[in-house]
Design a protein around this motif. Structure first.
Motif, mmCIF file in Angstrom:
data_model
loop_
_atom_site.group_PDB
_atom_site.id
_atom_site.type_symbol
_atom_site.label_atom_id
_atom_site.label_comp_id
_atom_site.label_asym_id
_atom_site.label_seq_id
_atom_site.Cartn_x
_atom_site.Cartn_y
_atom_site.Cartn_z
ATOM 1 N N ARG A 79 -48.031 -14.416 28.692
ATOM 2 C CA ARG A 79 -48.173 -13.626 27.448
ATOM 3 C C ARG A 79 -48.716 -14.959 26.590
ATOM 4 O O ARG A 79 -48.328 -16.117 26.652
ATOM 5 C CB ARG A 79 -46.752 -13.425 26.930
ATOM 6 C CG ARG A 79 -46.237 -12.405 27.583
ATOM 7 C CD ARG A 79 -44.991 -11.577 27.013
ATOM 8 N NE ARG A 79 -45.129 -10.800 25.866
ATOM 9 C CZ ARG A 79 -45.715 -9.703 25.758
ATOM 10 N NH1 ARG A 79 -45.996 -8.971 26.830
ATOM 11 N NH2 ARG A 79 -45.832 -8.849 24.613
ATOM 12 N N VAL A 80 -49.566 -14.524 25.358
ATOM 13 C CA VAL A 80 -50.217 -15.560 24.592
ATOM 14 C C VAL A 80 -49.983 -15.406 23.184
ATOM 15 O O VAL A 80 -50.038 -14.425 22.647
ATOM 16 C CB VAL A 80 -51.844 -15.219 24.995
ATOM 17 C CG1 VAL A 80 -52.664 -16.319 24.011
ATOM 18 C CG2 VAL A 80 -52.153 -15.610 26.304
ATOM 19 N N GLY A 81 -49.860 -16.437 22.494
ATOM 20 C CA GLY A 81 -49.852 -16.674 21.028
ATOM 21 C C GLY A 81 -51.200 -16.757 20.310
ATOM 22 O O GLY A 81 -51.855 -17.862 20.776
ATOM 23 N N ALA A 82 -51.653 -16.005 19.800
ATOM 24 C CA ALA A 82 -53.206 -15.950 19.244
ATOM 25 C C ALA A 82 -53.130 -16.524 17.862
ATOM 26 O O ALA A 82 -52.564 -15.975 16.977
ATOM 27 C CB ALA A 82 -53.859 -14.871 19.426
ATOM 28 N N LEU A 83 -53.994 -17.614 17.418
ATOM 29 C CA LEU A 83 -53.989 -18.110 16.279
ATOM 30 C C LEU A 83 -55.372 -18.224 15.811
ATOM 31 O O LEU A 83 -56.325 -18.851 16.669
ATOM 32 C CB LEU A 83 -53.365 -19.677 16.271
ATOM 33 C CG LEU A 83 -53.555 -20.484 14.819
ATOM 34 C CD1 LEU A 83 -52.836 -19.849 13.899
ATOM 35 C CD2 LEU A 83 -53.151 -22.025 15.032
#
Length: 513
Positions: A79-83
């Motif tokens: 799971r990825v945190g997109a900034l």
């Protein structure tokens, strides 16, 4: 240099030794579910031939389809945190907006958009909101998100905001593994951001997979640096490839094309790489695969980075065959060919069964397929030829007939006469062309950037220097670097004599000390 090339395919793991510019040994072993077992078995079989005895190995090059398979099959993704740095613009099309719903559901850990980024000419668009970046990092940490992808508007022109945001996140969330989109190049925001998101989703898998590769090399008693093959037919040191696994998406087919050029001595031709499940058709130019110049979809996600221009279709040595009505693939028995095919005592009719019945393939038990008469075999081979001819015609860039190099374990499905093909060329060790391509690979570097207030020659030289520096960072010997591709395009709507330059260089692998 003595190099071992390994290609971990869906059906077989191939290993070759290249010594003094020639193939000294080549073997195949079944691919194992844990990866390591198949590599160990392939290296054991290579050692059993005697070609490794008492020899110092300078490098081991491995190509794998693990990373693209993970995206296509929706497995082993983090799971990825997109900034995204770009507010107040761009809020209407947030990260993951154009992803397939099932893949987005698996990968999307959260989306944070803050002020920052640059204009198309490199000027700051908005100051970076450092407080908002720090707050986003703390929220990611609280949610347990350790894979982070940072994208910023026009960051290939000026990556400073992405790099500063990465430093802030690293300070607030030390466990985070961070991908910044400017490392993946190219100008378009959404496609570059998508590549960064995919890369971040694969970092855990890349770490585990490459660690398994390194373990297999150690257990085989080989003391040599490990390189991972890339999409463009080159390699990168394992530590760099671990950070950028998306650059290895199409390395299997690319390795086969490079191997085909090396084994045949032909630098400009079409190549058909027939594996166990699919056939990949591509075009060689100057010994390297022609690159796609348009958006490339990976698992339904639009990306824009170095990828070979290939057409893949369901024809391979393990493809299911239907006789009434006649049809081949796209389903394949894959690595279960020795268990599932009729000639081995299984129940599924495959293209290999047809070839065994026709006396073309000397494996299995021909008596088990004796019921397949010559007319049936001819019909299946004609259908395979039709599929290949249509695909070659689709990938050709000229109207006339072109030479075709046939490689891969399923190359027996390529007939000697094909419409639109001037000559079908078969090469020794062609069934291991993918491993050969890995073993001979060079290291590349690329620059795709807009230069202002520079003369054309100076801008091109600057791009070549940047590309060369990146190649050296990836493991190239600077003394051997040469430019293989330069494109430049004036950009009339930008001030300051703006010129977009794309340069690509390659160099030999730097010798280990």
């Amino acid at each position: 240099m003595r190099r071992i090339g390994i290609d971990v395919g869906g059906t077989n793991t191939d290993a070759v030794l290249i010594e003094d510019g020639a193939v000294a040994g080549a073997v195949k072993a079944p691919t194992s579910a844990d990866v390591t077992g198949g590599i160990l078995e392939a290296l054991s079989r290579l050692a059993a031939t005697g070609v490794l005895a008492g020899k110092r190995i300078d490098a081991v090059m491995i190509g794998t389809t693990h990373f693209i398979n993970a995206v296509v099959q929706r497995r082993h993704l983090s799971r990825v945190g997109a900034l995204r740095l770009g507010l107040p613009s761009g809020a209407s099309l947030p990260p993951f907006c154009d992803w397939p719903a099932d893949l987005a559901e698996l990968v999307r850990g959260g989306v944070w958009m803050v002020e920052g980024g640059h204009e198309y000419d490199g000027r700051p668009f908005m100051p970076l909101d450092r407080a908002a970046v720090a707050a986003a990092a703390r929220e990611m940490r609280a949610k347990g998100i350790t894979a982070v992808a940072i994208s910023s508007v026009f960051s290939p022109l000026d990556p400073s905001h992405e790099k500063e945001a990465a430093a802030i996140i690293a300070a607030e969330h030390p466990q985070a593994v961070i991908t910044i989109s400017s490392d993946l190049g190219r100008i378009g925001l959404l496609e570059r951001e998508n590549a960064g998101l995919l890369n971040a989703a694969l970092t855990d898998l890349a770490r585990d997979t490459i660690a398994a590769f390194e373990q297999a090399i150690r257990e085989s008693g080989i003391a040599a640096p490990l390189f991972i093959t890339q999409n463009d037919g080159t390699v990168a040191e394992a530590h760099l490839a671990m950070k950028l696994p998306v650059y290895s998406f199409a390395s299997g087919a690319t390795n086969s094309m490079r191997g085909a050029a090396y084994l045949s001595g032909i630098d400009d031709a079409m190549v058909a790489d027939v594996g166990g499940t699919t056939t990949d058709i591509g075009q060689l130019r100057a010994g390297f695969p022609r690159e796609a110049n348009s958006v490339v979809e990976v698992g339904g996600v639009r990306t824009l980075f170095r990828m070979p221009d290939l057409f893949s279709f369901g024809l391979g040595g393990g493809s299911h065959v239907r006789l009434d009505p006649l049809g081949i693939g796209p389903v394949s028995v894959g690595y279960r060919l020795p268990q599932d095919a009729i000639a081995f005592g299984g129940a599924q009719l495959t293209t290999s069964d047809i070839a065994i019945a026709a006396g073309i393939l000397p494996i299995g038990d021909r008596a088990r397929v004796a019921h397949l008469d010559s007319n049936t075999c001819a019909r299946v081979f004609a259908e395979a030829a039709r599929m290949v001819a249509e695909s070659v015609d689709r990938m050709k860039t000229e109207a006339g007939d072109v030479p075709l190099i046939a490689v891969g374990g399923g190359a027996f499905l390529i007939p000697d006469q094909i419409e639109g093909v001037s000559q079908v060329i078969r090469v020794k060790h062609g069934d291991c062309a993918n491993a050969v391509g890995a073993a001979i690979a060079q290291v590349s570097g690329e620059c795709d950037q807009i230069f202002r207030d520079l003369a054309r020659d100076e801008a091109i030289r600057s791009a070549q220097v940047i590309a060369a520096d990146r190649a050296v960072a990836a493991g190239a010997d600077r003394a051997t670097i040469e430019t293989i591709d330069v494109e430049d395009m004036p950009i009339a709507y930008l001030p300051g004599n703006a010129l977009r330059v794309r340069a690509r260089v390659v160099g030999a692998v730097r010798a280990s000390s």
